[in-house]
Structure formats: structure tokens, C-alpha cells
Scaffold this active site. Structure first.
Site, PDB file in Angstrom:
ATOM      1  N   GLU A 162      -6.601  -5.625  11.761  1.00  0.00           N
ATOM      2  CA  GLU A 162      -7.386  -5.617  12.804  1.00  0.00           C
ATOM      3  C   GLU A 162      -7.039  -7.155  13.495  1.00  0.00           C
ATOM      4  O   GLU A 162      -8.338  -8.350  13.681  1.00  0.00           O
ATOM      5  CB  GLU A 162      -8.657  -5.806  12.059  1.00  0.00           C
ATOM      6  CG  GLU A 162      -8.700  -4.509  11.634  1.00  0.00           C
ATOM      7  CD  GLU A 162     -10.649  -3.870  11.350  1.00  0.00           C
ATOM      8  OE1 GLU A 162     -11.647  -5.356  11.134  1.00  0.00           O
ATOM      9  OE2 GLU A 162     -10.878  -3.203  10.867  1.00  0.00           O
ATOM     10  N   GLU A 356      -8.251   2.005   7.167  1.00  0.00           N
ATOM     11  CA  GLU A 356      -9.304   1.865   6.687  1.00  0.00           C
ATOM     12  C   GLU A 356     -10.747   2.727   7.633  1.00  0.00           C
ATOM     13  O   GLU A 356     -10.433   2.919   8.182  1.00  0.00           O
ATOM     14  CB  GLU A 356     -10.373   0.407   7.604  1.00  0.00           C
ATOM     15  CG  GLU A 356      -9.111  -1.352   6.678  1.00  0.00           C
ATOM     16  CD  GLU A 356     -10.038  -1.993   7.034  1.00  0.00           C
ATOM     17  OE1 GLU A 356     -11.488  -1.874   7.511  1.00  0.00           O
ATOM     18  OE2 GLU A 356      -9.568  -3.252   6.989  1.00  0.00           O
TER      19      GLU A 356
END
Ligand code: IFM
Length: 455
Positions: A162, A356
Site C-alpha cells: 500500500e 488483503e
């Protein structure tokens, strides 16, 4: 009839170092920007102890083995391995991860190792952190050190998790470590994160030739609130800053021209264009990867006047309306299916792994000790089905990781937001597998039931 996930599909769970390890002062670990952020009162709790995974890792791996996952996604703490980010390597830190990897392999669980899940060494931040181009070189050295040590056993590597979050929340609006609030800095940090990804890939490959390499990008698929051209235009800008700015360069398209034009128009860097961008950078960033990691939680509706990509939906606690998780995130599994289709047609990655996906719900042990987290089961069921639909439509979805294996430190929101399949009693360290853990075990062993309806 639901999707049949193919043999060899990766079923995993994920965590990250700062969120679970604790062991802050153990074995020569250095200080990270998150240690400093906590020490200076910028978050309600620190990760000093967290889930105490640093001491309980054998017990945690035993629980994973019982769950039947084929993979475990975790991150290494740069400061355990190179305490200052540059300079000496701390063998004790490498040994910790070596033991972890060996135990995973003994249990038939493939280690999926992420090198950077936001915990930059503070000593590097003191030299400018991700705003300093030299941090790229330090990251590549770190990637080299770790892959030299573990590349014989670790076959799946993720450079960054991320990078949008690290860049924009950390350097753009300052709600995450290191707490800098400047839009141009977010773009600069983001560029250096991406460049370090592109340069680390060949370094890892040279140490682990059979390895599969990727990057895990988060996304906020968005839709315009209406057909009104202003909503549509704002939505495009949101998508540009929030999503395309990261996906495009990784897949060789460079930074999106409409967004760079906006940066000029808004004079983000006065008249200097993108001053951090040097000749050859975009080619390096576009170094081919074996898979794209996608972190997906929610999607958003955008209307004219909304912030153009910096939206942070702050958690509002357990009293969320139906259709939202306790992070205040809308539950939109259909957007996962469509976004996977979009990524496939736009970028054609060789494989997409959902690195995720999960939901925060605070359900805890009832008087009989059972954690009935039925809302989490519903959320996971919907999203695994949504991934299956994309797979059925021809998208090469190769794996799925639940975030998270354990309840853990949800960064600046502290320990109140619980994403785990396993309940953690932070006072004692006790682990209690939740109902979602037992449900996921059956999904891995037997596939998705035709229908899950619990609520
Ligand atoms: O806990 C985080 C994780 O560190 C990164 N992805 C989103 C999760 C939930 O907010």
C-alpha cells in the site's frame, strides 16, 4: 453453484510486523517512524507489545496450520534487520525471520514476505525519509540483504504494501507516521516508493531466481454519485489520484497525463512539473512483476466538491449502519468483481492475488467463550464469492489472503478495531479462534458452501 477455486489456488492470512510483533527493544531492533509516532503521542497505543508475536510465533504458526492455510503473508521489520536503515546488519533480526520461515515451511505454509509495510527506520526519516532519493538505495540494499538470507526458502516476495497509504497518509495529510502534511511531499514520497519497488525487483531475483515477485497496491474503486458531468469529472480525478497514479506506472503507463496536468494547473510544484522524476525512472518502476497484489476493502461514491482522492473515512466505532464495517467502510463486494475485471483489461497482470481483504468487527468472546463474529463471515463470504465471479469471467485471480490472521494494532485507531480471525486478549496474550476462523477452515478444505446466510 458457486465458484470452484482451482487446485493450487493460494488461501492465506496476512499480518504486518508493527501491528503484531511487539518485541520493540529485543535483539537489537532499531527505532521506526511508528515507534516515534507513538512515543510522541500521535496515536492512542503503541506497538511495543502488540500481539507479542515476537515471542508467540510458534503458537501462531500452529494456529495457522490448524486453519489449513497454504500461505502466510507477513512483513519484515526493516529496523530488526538494519536498525538504522543504513549501516550494520543485525544478524539476530535476520535469524528471527529465518526461524519463522523454517517453521512455516515445516508446517507446509508458504511464506509470502513483504519488505515494507510502512515502518521506515527513524534514522532514515531523520535524513528525509521517502522524500530523500537516497532512501531508494537503502531500501534496495535492505531487499538484497533479506533476499540473500531468506531467498533459498522464501519464494514469494512483495516489495511494498500500500504505497498510497505510506505516501499520502504519512507525507500528504500527516495522519500516519511520519506525520508530514504536504501534497507535493506525498507525490515525491510515492515516487521514491515506486522507484524503490522497481529497483528492488531485480535485486531480489538475483538472490532467489525461482521467486515470484509483486507489489501490493491498495485501491478505492469509485463511482460517480450521478450522471451529472461534474460528478463524473470529479470521480475521474479521484480515481486518478487515488488509484491510477500507482497502478499506471507499475504497469508501464507512466503517471496519468490528466493527473499530471492537474498538478501543473494547481501549481503543486510551482512550474517545475514533477521535479522528482528523472530520466529512466519510469522504465525502472515498470520492471515486470509476476503478480499484482490487490488490497481491497471498500469502494466509494464521489460527487462534485468531494476531496479528489485524499478521502480518509475515519472509523466511527461499532455503531455503524447496516452495510458498513466498524471502520466506517461501505461493504461493496460487487466493486471487487468489477475492479478485478478492470485491472485485468487495463493492465493484464500475469496473476492477481488479493493480498488483503477483511473487515473490522468488535465481537468478542460470549459467556461460553465463543466469538460469534457472524458479520465477518458474511463479509468474507461475499468477497470470496466476488473474487470467484471474476475468476469465472477469466480474470487470473490466483490467491486470497484474509486480513487479518490476528486482531492487531490498527495503526492510529489503536486496538479497538479488530480484523482478526483469531481474537487476541491484549492483557494476557491469549488467542481464541473466532467462528470466522472455523468457517474459513471449512472453505479452504471444502470450498465455499452454495450459500452462506447467517444474518
Ligand atoms: O490494518 C491495515 C493494514 O495495515 C493495511 N491495509 C488495511 C488494513 C486495515 O485497515
Amino acid at each position: 453453484m458457486g465458484t470452484e477455486f482451482p487446485d493450487g489456488f493460494t488461501w492465506g492470512v496476512a499480518t504486518s510486523a508493527y501491528q503484531i510483533e511487539g518485541g520493540r527493544y529485543q535483539d537489537g531492533k532499531g527505532e521506526s517512524i511508528w515507534d516515534r509516532f507513538a512515543d510522541t503521542g500521535r496515536m492512542p497505543s503503541s506497538g511495543d507489545v502488540a500481539c507479542d508475536h515476537f515471542h508467540r510465533w510458534r503458537e501462531d504458526i500452529a494456529l495457522m496450520a490448524e486453519l489449513g492455510v497454504t500461505a502466510y503473508g507477513f512483513s519484515t521489520a526493516w529496523t530488526r534487520i538494519i536498525p538504522d536503515g543504513y549501516g550494520d546488519v543485525n544478524q539476530a533480526g535476520l535469524d528471527f525471520y529465518g526461524r519463522l520461515v523454517d517453521e512455516l515451511l515445516r508446517n507446509g505454509i508458504a511464506p509470502w514476505l513483504t519488505l515494507y509495510h510502512w515502518d521506515l527506520p527513524q534514522a532514515l526519516e531523520d535524513r528525509g525519509g521517502w522524500l530523500n532519493r537516497e532512501t531508494v538505495d537503502h531500501f534496495v540494499r535492505y531487499a538484497d540483504v533479506v533476499s540473500r538470507a531468506l531467498g533459498d526458502r522464501v519464494k514469494h516476495w512483495i516489495t511494498h504494501n500500500e504505497p498510497w497509504v505510506a505516501a499520502h497518509l504519512g507525507y500528504g495529510i500527516g495522519v500516519f507516521a511520519p506525520g508530514i502534511s504536504d501534497f507535493g511531499s506525498a507525490l515525491t514520497a510515492g515516487h521514491h516508493l515506486l522507484l524503490s519497488h522497481g529497483r528492488a525487483v531485480p535485486a531480489i531475483r538475483s538472490n532467489s531466481s525461482a521467486a515470484q515477485l509483486g507489489i501490493a497496491l491498495d485501491c478505492r474503486p469509485s463511482r460517480p454519485a450521478s450522471d451529472d458531468p461534474e460528478d463524473v469529472a470529479t470521480n475521474r480525478v479521484h480515481d486518478g489520484f487515488r488509484n491510477r497514479w500507482f497502478f499506471d506506472p507499475v504497469f508501464g503507463k507512466g503517471y496519468p497525463a490528466d493527473v499530471t496536468a492537474l498538478c501543473d494547473e494547481r501549481q503543486v510544484f510551482k512550474d517545475a512539473g514533477l521535479p522528482f522524476l528523472r530520466a529512466g525512472d519510469l522504465d525502472e518502476i515498470a520492471e515486470p512483476v509476476d503478480f499484482l497484489g490487490l488490497n481491497y476493502y471498500t469502494s466509494v461514491e464521489i460527487r462534485a466538491g468531494d476531496e479528489d482522492g485524499m478521502e480518509v473515512v475515519l472509523p466511527a466505532g461499532p455503531d455503524q449502519p447496516a452495510g458498513y464495517t466498524e471502520m466506517g467502510w461501505e461493504i461493496t463486494p460487487e466493486a471487487l468483481t468489477s475492479y478485478l475485471g478492470h485491472l485485468h483489461s487495463e493492465y493484464a497482470p500475469a496473476a492477481i492475488v488479493i493480498t488483503e481483504n477483511g473487515a473490522s468487527y468488535s465481537a468478542g468472546p460470549a459467556s461460553d467463550g465463543v466469538v460469534r463474529d457472524l458479520k465477518r463471515i458474511d463479509y468474507l463470504d461475499d468477497h470470496i464469492r466476488a473474487a470467484g465471479e471474476a475468476l469465472d469471467a477469466g480474470v487470473p485471480v490466483a490467491g486470497y489472503f484474509v486480513w487479518s490472521f490476528l486482531d492487531n494494532l490498527e495503526w492510529v485507531t489503536g486496538y479497538g478495531q479488530r480484523f482478526g480471525l483469531v481474537w487476541v486478549d491484549y492483557a494476557t496474550g491469549q488467542r481464541i479462534p473466532k467462528e470466522s476462523y472455523h468457517w474459513y477452515r471449512r472453505v479452504i478444505a471444502e470450498g465455499l458452501p452454495d450459500q452462506t446466510s447467517l444474518l
